[in-house]
Design a protein around this motif. Sequence first.
Motif, PDB file in Angstrom:
ATOM      1  N   HIS A 134       0.844  -1.197   0.000  1.00  0.00           N
ATOM      2  CA  HIS A 134       0.000   0.000   0.000  1.00  0.00           C
ATOM      3  C   HIS A 134       0.886   1.256   0.000  1.00  0.00           C
ATOM      4  N   HIS A 184       3.147   7.705   4.888  1.00  0.00           N
ATOM      5  CA  HIS A 184       1.917   8.293   5.429  1.00  0.00           C
ATOM      6  C   HIS A 184       1.213   7.395   6.462  1.00  0.00           C
ATOM      7  N   ASP A 185       1.343   6.063   6.297  1.00  0.00           N
ATOM      8  CA  ASP A 185       0.696   5.131   7.231  1.00  0.00           C
ATOM      9  C   ASP A 185       1.714   4.448   8.143  1.00  0.00           C
ATOM     10  N   ASP A 238      -5.343   8.192  -1.425  1.00  0.00           N
ATOM     11  CA  ASP A 238      -5.045   7.114  -0.469  1.00  0.00           C
ATOM     12  C   ASP A 238      -6.061   5.973  -0.579  1.00  0.00           C
TER      13      ASP A 238
HETATM   14 FE   LIG Z   1      -3.045   4.806   3.453  1.00  0.00          FE
END
Ligand SMILES: [Fe+2]
Length: 193
Positions: free
Chosen positions: A27, A56-57, A113
């Motif tokens: 991802h 980002h995650d 996203d």
């Molecule tokens: Fe994400």
Amino acid sequence: MGEKKPTRQEALELLHRYNESDSLRKHAYAVEGVMRFIGRKRGGDEETWGIIGLIHDLDYEKFADQHCQKTGEILREHGWPEEYIRAALSHGWGICSEVAPETELEKYLYAIDELTGLVVTTALIRPSKSVMDVQVKSVKNKWKDKRFAAGVDRSIIEKGAQMLGVPLEELIDDTIKGMQEVAEAIGLKGNPS
Ligand SMILES: [Fe+2]
Ligand SMILES: [Fe+2]
């Protein structure tokens, strides 16, 4: 590190340290690919766009219940510039952070996203299981089918497109193209037929 820009290698090391799951890593690569593609297209600094996509995650695997907050802490500990931190946190605006997307980079991150997830599922139902075969209309066709990629919140994507003033079709097209550039890394190159 001060205000020195983090390198992709540094971002990748953090990603791997905090994320052992193959699907979370993929991802991250998908979002990185799309951010690079759009950053380049919009005349931004591709490296910055890509690196923010990659991390980002960052905290999601180990701190799902403190998602976004922990990413901020980890990046601050590593001396990352505030510009990167606020951009990363803004993807979770209204869900896990109070940071509203303001810059073009932030708005795109927010908008694409969830969309990457919809493109993955669309690729996986193709006989080739390849993102190279995914078309904008195939993704659009599944927009209102709530059972298809049920975890993907379409309203966030729509809100993102609205903030950007970009038609949904264009956003989907950019997302597909960005993911095609990293097809191998995200396991969606498919089999040659
Ligand atoms: Fe994400
Ligand atoms: Fe997230």
